[in-house]
Write a protein that holds these residues in place. Structure first.
Motif, PDB file in Angstrom:
ATOM      1  N   GLN A 378      67.590  55.150 -82.285  1.00  0.00           N
ATOM      2  CA  GLN A 378      67.489  55.714 -83.615  1.00  0.00           C
ATOM      3  C   GLN A 378      67.037  57.181 -83.573  1.00  0.00           C
ATOM      4  O   GLN A 378      66.331  57.616 -82.669  1.00  0.00           O
ATOM      5  CB  GLN A 378      66.525  54.889 -84.469  1.00  0.00           C
ATOM      6  CG  GLN A 378      66.979  53.452 -84.646  1.00  0.00           C
ATOM      7  CD  GLN A 378      66.255  52.723 -85.760  1.00  0.00           C
ATOM      8  OE1 GLN A 378      65.510  53.316 -86.537  1.00  0.00           O
ATOM      9  NE2 GLN A 378      66.499  51.425 -85.868  1.00  0.00           N
ATOM     10  N   ASN A 379      67.471  57.919 -84.587  1.00  0.00           N
ATOM     11  CA  ASN A 379      67.008  59.281 -84.787  1.00  0.00           C
ATOM     12  C   ASN A 379      66.796  59.500 -86.280  1.00  0.00           C
ATOM     13  O   ASN A 379      66.812  58.547 -87.069  1.00  0.00           O
ATOM     14  CB  ASN A 379      68.004  60.290 -84.203  1.00  0.00           C
ATOM     15  CG  ASN A 379      69.407  60.169 -84.815  1.00  0.00           C
ATOM     16  OD1 ASN A 379      69.566  59.752 -85.973  1.00  0.00           O
ATOM     17  ND2 ASN A 379      70.423  60.529 -84.052  1.00  0.00           N
ATOM     18  N   GLU A 380      66.616  60.759 -86.667  1.00  0.00           N
ATOM     19  CA  GLU A 380      66.288  61.052 -88.054  1.00  0.00           C
ATOM     20  C   GLU A 380      67.415  60.706 -89.024  1.00  0.00           C
ATOM     21  O   GLU A 380      67.186  60.562 -90.234  1.00  0.00           O
ATOM     22  CB  GLU A 380      65.918  62.538 -88.204  1.00  0.00           C
ATOM     23  CG  GLU A 380      67.058  63.516 -87.978  1.00  0.00           C
ATOM     24  CD  GLU A 380      67.380  63.741 -86.495  1.00  0.00           C
ATOM     25  OE1 GLU A 380      68.406  64.377 -86.207  1.00  0.00           O
ATOM     26  OE2 GLU A 380      66.594  63.262 -85.634  1.00  0.00           O
ATOM     27  N   ASN A 381      68.639  60.553 -88.517  1.00  0.00           N
ATOM     28  CA  ASN A 381      69.764  60.243 -89.394  1.00  0.00           C
ATOM     29  C   ASN A 381      70.086  58.754 -89.446  1.00  0.00           C
ATOM     30  O   ASN A 381      70.938  58.327 -90.234  1.00  0.00           O
ATOM     31  CB  ASN A 381      71.011  61.018 -88.929  1.00  0.00           C
ATOM     32  CG  ASN A 381      72.099  61.052 -89.987  1.00  0.00           C
ATOM     33  OD1 ASN A 381      71.838  61.300 -91.160  1.00  0.00           O
ATOM     34  ND2 ASN A 381      73.330  60.795 -89.569  1.00  0.00           N
ATOM     35  N   THR A 382      69.420  57.950 -88.634  1.00  0.00           N
ATOM     36  CA  THR A 382      69.737  56.526 -88.550  1.00  0.00           C
ATOM     37  C   THR A 382      69.689  55.812 -89.905  1.00  0.00           C
ATOM     38  O   THR A 382      70.618  55.062 -90.237  1.00  0.00           O
ATOM     39  CB  THR A 382      68.811  55.833 -87.535  1.00  0.00           C
ATOM     40  OG1 THR A 382      69.069  56.377 -86.231  1.00  0.00           O
ATOM     41  CG2 THR A 382      69.046  54.335 -87.508  1.00  0.00           C
ATOM     42  N   PRO A 383      68.637  55.978 -90.712  1.00  0.00           N
ATOM     43  CA  PRO A 383      68.621  55.256 -91.995  1.00  0.00           C
ATOM     44  C   PRO A 383      69.801  55.603 -92.895  1.00  0.00           C
ATOM     45  O   PRO A 383      70.166  54.808 -93.770  1.00  0.00           O
ATOM     46  CB  PRO A 383      67.298  55.697 -92.637  1.00  0.00           C
ATOM     47  CG  PRO A 383      66.441  56.117 -91.485  1.00  0.00           C
ATOM     48  CD  PRO A 383      67.387  56.747 -90.507  1.00  0.00           C
ATOM     49  N   ARG A 498      60.871  63.503 -92.539  1.00  0.00           N
ATOM     50  CA  ARG A 498      61.252  62.631 -91.418  1.00  0.00           C
ATOM     51  C   ARG A 498      62.704  62.192 -91.541  1.00  0.00           C
ATOM     52  O   ARG A 498      63.433  62.142 -90.551  1.00  0.00           O
ATOM     53  CB  ARG A 498      60.309  61.421 -91.384  1.00  0.00           C
ATOM     54  CG  ARG A 498      60.549  60.460 -90.260  1.00  0.00           C
ATOM     55  CD  ARG A 498      59.384  59.474 -90.125  1.00  0.00           C
ATOM     56  NE  ARG A 498      59.086  58.805 -91.366  1.00  0.00           N
ATOM     57  CZ  ARG A 498      59.674  57.675 -91.772  1.00  0.00           C
ATOM     58  NH1 ARG A 498      60.612  57.111 -91.024  1.00  0.00           N
ATOM     59  NH2 ARG A 498      59.331  57.112 -92.917  1.00  0.00           N
ATOM     60  N   VAL A 499      63.133  61.844 -92.762  1.00  0.00           N
ATOM     61  CA  VAL A 499      64.510  61.444 -93.047  1.00  0.00           C
ATOM     62  C   VAL A 499      64.933  62.131 -94.338  1.00  0.00           C
ATOM     63  O   VAL A 499      64.163  62.172 -95.303  1.00  0.00           O
ATOM     64  CB  VAL A 499      64.638  59.911 -93.203  1.00  0.00           C
ATOM     65  CG1 VAL A 499      66.057  59.526 -93.582  1.00  0.00           C
ATOM     66  CG2 VAL A 499      64.206  59.197 -91.926  1.00  0.00           C
ATOM     67  N   VAL A 500      66.154  62.666 -94.351  1.00  0.00           N
ATOM     68  CA  VAL A 500      66.689  63.288 -95.563  1.00  0.00           C
ATOM     69  C   VAL A 500      67.990  62.580 -95.928  1.00  0.00           C
ATOM     70  O   VAL A 500      68.949  62.574 -95.147  1.00  0.00           O
ATOM     71  CB  VAL A 500      66.945  64.794 -95.353  1.00  0.00           C
ATOM     72  CG1 VAL A 500      67.616  65.396 -96.585  1.00  0.00           C
ATOM     73  CG2 VAL A 500      65.634  65.517 -95.050  1.00  0.00           C
ATOM     74  N   ASP A 501      68.016  61.969 -97.098  1.00  0.00           N
ATOM     75  CA  ASP A 501      69.215  61.284 -97.599  1.00  0.00           C
ATOM     76  C   ASP A 501      70.269  62.337 -97.920  1.00  0.00           C
ATOM     77  O   ASP A 501      70.017  63.245 -98.716  1.00  0.00           O
ATOM     78  CB  ASP A 501      68.851  60.490 -98.853  1.00  0.00           C
ATOM     79  CG  ASP A 501      70.002  59.649 -99.389  1.00  0.00           C
ATOM     80  OD1 ASP A 501      71.171  59.934 -99.061  1.00  0.00           O
ATOM     81  OD2 ASP A 501      69.729  58.700-100.154  1.00  0.00           O
ATOM     82  N   PRO A 502      71.460  62.267 -97.299  1.00  0.00           N
ATOM     83  CA  PRO A 502      72.471  63.300 -97.539  1.00  0.00           C
ATOM     84  C   PRO A 502      72.930  63.382 -98.987  1.00  0.00           C
ATOM     85  O   PRO A 502      73.509  64.394 -99.385  1.00  0.00           O
ATOM     86  CB  PRO A 502      73.619  62.897 -96.602  1.00  0.00           C
ATOM     87  CG  PRO A 502      73.398  61.446 -96.313  1.00  0.00           C
ATOM     88  CD  PRO A 502      71.923  61.242 -96.339  1.00  0.00           C
ATOM     89  N   ALA A 513      65.954  67.131 -92.029  1.00  0.00           N
ATOM     90  CA  ALA A 513      64.919  66.393 -91.313  1.00  0.00           C
ATOM     91  C   ALA A 513      64.262  67.319 -90.294  1.00  0.00           C
ATOM     92  O   ALA A 513      64.934  68.082 -89.602  1.00  0.00           O
ATOM     93  CB  ALA A 513      65.528  65.186 -90.617  1.00  0.00           C
ATOM     94  N   GLY A 514      62.935  67.255 -90.222  1.00  0.00           N
ATOM     95  CA  GLY A 514      62.176  68.123 -89.325  1.00  0.00           C
ATOM     96  C   GLY A 514      61.545  69.300 -90.037  1.00  0.00           C
ATOM     97  O   GLY A 514      60.571  69.879 -89.541  1.00  0.00           O
ATOM     98  N   ASP A 515      62.094  69.698 -91.182  1.00  0.00           N
ATOM     99  CA  ASP A 515      61.492  70.801 -91.935  1.00  0.00           C
ATOM    100  C   ASP A 515      60.084  70.430 -92.385  1.00  0.00           C
ATOM    101  O   ASP A 515      59.817  69.271 -92.729  1.00  0.00           O
ATOM    102  CB  ASP A 515      62.329  71.132 -93.173  1.00  0.00           C
ATOM    103  CG  ASP A 515      63.682  71.751 -92.831  1.00  0.00           C
ATOM    104  OD1 ASP A 515      63.877  72.107 -91.654  1.00  0.00           O
ATOM    105  OD2 ASP A 515      64.525  71.871 -93.744  1.00  0.00           O
ATOM    106  N   VAL A 516      59.190  71.425 -92.391  1.00  0.00           N
ATOM    107  CA  VAL A 516      57.806  71.208 -92.814  1.00  0.00           C
ATOM    108  C   VAL A 516      57.570  71.980 -94.104  1.00  0.00           C
ATOM    109  O   VAL A 516      57.604  73.220 -94.120  1.00  0.00           O
ATOM    110  CB  VAL A 516      56.802  71.661 -91.740  1.00  0.00           C
ATOM    111  CG1 VAL A 516      55.361  71.519 -92.259  1.00  0.00           C
ATOM    112  CG2 VAL A 516      56.992  70.853 -90.461  1.00  0.00           C
ATOM    113  N   ILE A 517      57.367  71.235 -95.189  1.00  0.00           N
ATOM    114  CA  ILE A 517      57.107  71.855 -96.487  1.00  0.00           C
ATOM    115  C   ILE A 517      55.611  72.131 -96.608  1.00  0.00           C
ATOM    116  O   ILE A 517      54.782  71.246 -96.384  1.00  0.00           O
ATOM    117  CB  ILE A 517      57.571  70.933 -97.633  1.00  0.00           C
ATOM    118  CG1 ILE A 517      59.087  70.721 -97.544  1.00  0.00           C
ATOM    119  CG2 ILE A 517      57.206  71.524 -98.994  1.00  0.00           C
ATOM    120  CD1 ILE A 517      59.645  69.752 -98.581  1.00  0.00           C
TER     121      ILE A 517
END
Length: 587
Positions: A378-383, A498-502, A513-517
Motif C-alpha cells: 500500500q501507498n498513499e493512493n491505495t484507498p 496522508r491520503v487525498v481523494d482525487p 498526499a505528503g503536503d503539510v498544511i
C-alpha cells in the motif's frame, strides 16, 4: 537420523539478533543437493524475500571437509555432490516485530519456519526433526533457565514447554508451527475436551482469567458451529503485547498475535468489554476461525502452493471476507458481547467500506487476485484505487446471509456444506464449487448476486437487506464539510495529508498526499485543532491554504465541499425472533 532431515536452532549471542542454524541431510542428492527458502508465508500474500536475512551458507561433510555451495537464484542454492551426510550451516538475522518472520534479542525470541528452515529439494515430504537449544551468552536477560518454548510442534523428547527435540511429518508441517521462546505467561485451558493454551509475551497487567474465559466461550462456539470435533488435537494462542501494534497470522493448530498492551482486559474490566478488548477478541476469533476456513477449507490453488512465487486466487473475499464477517458474529453468539455491541461493530465495518473511494474503482475479485501487488503493497493512493477484500468481503457475506435467511437458509449451512464436501478431506475449493452451493440454495439469484458483488463496482444491497430483516439503518455525515483528505500529525508541526481523494476539494485545489498544511486563512493549524477549524466552515466557503510540499512553500484556495453521508448506524429490533437478535441464543 537415517532417512531424516534435521535442523538445529541455537544462538550464541541473542542480543545480536542472529539464530544459528545447522541443517543435516542424511541422504543428499547424489548429483548435488539443491536447497531453497520460501519467498512468502501462507496467509500473508506478499513476496517477502526471507532469504535476504540469511548470511552466506557454508556446507561440510560429516568429517568436516568443506563442500562448495553456489547460489542458483535469490533464494535457492546447489551444493556440490558428496558421499554420506551433508551439513549446512548459516545464520538468520531476526529483528522484525511482526507475526510473519522472526525476532530475537536478549529478552526472548520468535520465529516462523519459513524464515529459518531451508527446504531440501526433492525431500520436502520426508520427516524432519528439530533441536531447539537454550540460548547462550551472559547478556541474556535474567536466568536462561527461566526461558521456555511455546509451540505446537510435536515433542520428540523435549519436555513440555522445554528446549530439546521436536519433529514434523514433512516440510509443510514444519513451517506451520511458529515458535516462541523466552519468558512468558502461560495458561492452559480445556475447550470441549481439546487442550488449549495461551502464551503472553511482554510486560502487562492484563486480567488473564477474564481473557481465558472469553476465549474459551468463543472457541467452544466455533467448534460446535461445524458440528464435529475440532480439526486439531491442541491449540495455542501466541500473544505478544506491545506499546502499539496489531496483527495476526493463522496456522494449523496455533496463531501468532500482536496487540496493544492496553487492549488486554484490566482487573476491573466491566462486563461489557472495552473497544480495545473487543478488537483483541475479534482478532482471536478471526484467526481461530481460519483453522477451518483457509487452513483446511482452502482455495484449490493453495492446497500445495508454490512458495517461490505468487499464487493468485479470486477467493480471498471468501476466505478473509467471510472470516471477517464471522469473527464478530462469534463474539455475539458466544455471549461475549450483546446485540447492541454487535450492531456497532457491523456499523463500523460498513462505514469503513463506504469511506473507501477505491470501492468504485476496483472489483472484489480483482482485489483478491491483485492482493500481492496492491493490497499488501500500500501507498498513499491505495484507498483511492483499492477495495479491501476483508471489509467488502464481510459486507458481501452479510448480504449473502440475509438473502439466504429470507429463503429459510443461512450462511451457516453454506459453510458447513462446503466444509463437509471439501474441508474435511483438504480437497481445495474453486469459484465454481462455492457458486454451486449458493445456487443450490438461492437459484439464479445467487448467480446474479455473485456477478454483481465480485465483478462490478456497483454498491452491494446491504441497506435494503438489513432493513428487510428488521434493522433501522441511518446514514449520516461524520462532519458537516470535507476537504476529501485523511490526515496525520506532521513531525515539524502542522497537518500532513496522508491520503487525498482525487474527487475531493483538496485535490481540486492542487494539494497532494505528503503536503503539510500549516495555516488556514492566516491562522495556524495542527493535528489537535484541525477538525475544529474545518468544522467552522460551510459548504462552498473558500479557504486560503498555506502548506509545504517537501521543503517548498505553496499556497492555494480550496472550496469546501459538503461531507458525504458515509457513516452508518444500525439499530436491531428487540423482537428476539428477528435476525440477528436470535443469534445470541442460537448456540
Amino acid at each position: 537420523m537415517l532417512n531424516t532431515i534435521h535442523y538445529g536452532v541455537s544462538s550464541a549471542h541473542p542480543a545480536s539478533h542472529y539464530f544459528d542454524i545447522c541443517l543435516t541431510i542424511a541422504e543428499p542428492d547424489a548429483t548435488g543437493q539443491v536447497l531453497w527458502l520460501p519467498d512468502w508465508i501462507p496467509g500473508s500474500y506478499m513476496i517477502r524475500d526471507f532469504s535476504r536475512h540469511l548470511t552466506p551458507l557454508k556446507a561440510f561433510t560429516r568429517n568436516g571437509q568443506s563442500v562448495s555451495i553456489a547460489a542458483i537464484d535469490k533464494s535457492s542454492w546447489r551444493c556440490a555432490p558428496v558421499v554420506g551426510e551433508l551439513l549446512v550451516r548459516y545464520r538468520v538475522y531476526a529483528w522484525d516485530m511482526s507475526v510473519r518472520t522472526a525476532l530475537l534479542d536478549q529478552f526472548g525470541g520468535f520465529f516462523n519456519g519459513t524464515s529459518l528452515f531451508l527446504a531440501v529439494a526433492g525431500q520436502e515430504q520426508r520427516p524432519v526433526t528439530i533441536t531447539i537449544e537454550q540460548p547462550q551468552g551472559a547478556e541474556v536477560s535474567g536466568n536462561t533457565d527461566e526461558w521456555r518454548v511455546a509451540t505446537t510442534l510435536t515433542r520428540a523428547g523435549a519436555e513440555p514447554l522445554g528446549f530439546g527435540d521436536y519433529c514434523a511429518a514433512n516440510y509443510d508441517e514444519l513451517i506451520d508451527h511458529p515458535v516462541e521462546l523466552g519468558v512468558f505467561d502461560y495458561e492452559a485451558f480445556d475447550v470441549d475436551g481439546v487442550p488449549h493454551a495461551i502464551a503472553i509475551t511482554g510486560a502487562h497487567r492484563g486480567n488473564t482469567p477474564r481473557l481465558i474465559n472469553d476465549l474459551k466461550r468463543i472457541c467452544e462456539t466455533q467448534i460446535r458451529f461445524f458440528e464435529e470435533p475440532a480439526p486439531f488435537s491442541e491449540y495455542l494462542f501466541l500473544l505478544r503485547v506491545v506499546g502499539s501494534g496489531y496483527g495476526g497470522l493463522e496456522h494449523r493448530s496455533s496463531t501468532s498475535l500482536i496487540c496493544n498492551r492496553d487492549d488486554l482486559p484490566s482487573a476491573n474490566e466491566p462486563n461489557a468489554p472495552s473497544a480495545g478488548y473487543t478488537q483483541l477478541l475479534g482478532l482471536c476469533s478471526h484467526e481461530y476461525f481460519h483453522s477451518w476456513n483457509v487452513k483446511r477449507l482452502k482455495p484449490d490453488v493453495m492446497v500445495a502452493p508454490n512458495l517461490r512465487q505468487p499464487v493468485h486466487t479470486e477467493l480471498l473475499w471468501f476466505f478473509e471476507g467471510i472470516t471477517s464477517y464471522y469473527d464478530d458474529q462469534f463474539l455475539l453468539r458466544s455471549g461475549v458481547i450483546n446485540v447492541e455491541a454487535y450492531a456497532k461493530l457491523l456499523s463500523q465495518n460498513i462505514t469503513r467500506h463506504l469511506q473507501t473511494p477505491g470501492r468504485v474503482v476496483q472489483t472484489l475479485a480483482d482485489s483478491s487476485f491483485d492482493a500481492w501487488t496492491k493490497y499488501y503493497q500500500q501507498n498513499e493512493n491505495t484507498p483511492n484505487v483499492v477495495v479491501s477484500y476483508y471489509v467488502k468481503g464481510a459486507v458481501m457475506a452479510l448480504c449473502l446471509d440475509l438473502m439466504l435467511r429470507a429463503q429459510d437458509h443461512d450462511l451457516d449451512n453454506v459453510m458447513r456444506d462446503l466444509w463437509q464436501r471439501y474441508g474435511r478431506e483438504l480437497k481445495g475449493v474453486s469459484n465454481e464449487n462455492i457458486a454451486d452451493v449458493l445456487i443450490s440454495k438461492l437459484g439464479s439469484a445467487a448467480e446474479q448476486f455473485l456477478q454483481q458483488a465480485l465483478h462490478s463496482t456497483e454498491e452491494l444491497p446491504w441497506q435494503s437487506l438489513l432493513e428487510d430483516a428488521g434493522a433501522k439503518v441511518t446514514l449520516s455525515a461524520a462532519n458537516s464539510v470535507s476537504l476529501g483528505v485523511r490526515t496525520q500529525s506532521a513531525d515539524d508541526g502542522g497537518v500532513q495529508l496522508r491520503v487525498v481523494d482525487p474527487s475531493g476539494a483538496a485535490a481540486a485545489a492542487g494539494l497532494s498526499a505528503g503536503d503539510v498544511i500549516i495555516a488556514l486563512d492566516n491562522l495556524r493549524v495542527n493535528a489537535a485543532n484541525w477538525d475544529k477549524r474545518i468544522a467552522q466552515y460551510a459548504a462552498g466557503d473558500s479557504i486560503s491554504v498555506y502548506a509545504f510540499r517537501r521543503d517548498e512553500w505553496l499556497s492555494c484556495r480550496c472550496v469546501v465541499a459538503a461531507a458525504a453521508h458515509d457513516t452508518c448506524s444500525l439499530v436491531f429490533t428487540e423482537d428476539p425472533s428477528v435476525w440477528p437478535a436470535s443469534l445470541a441464543s442460537s448456540n
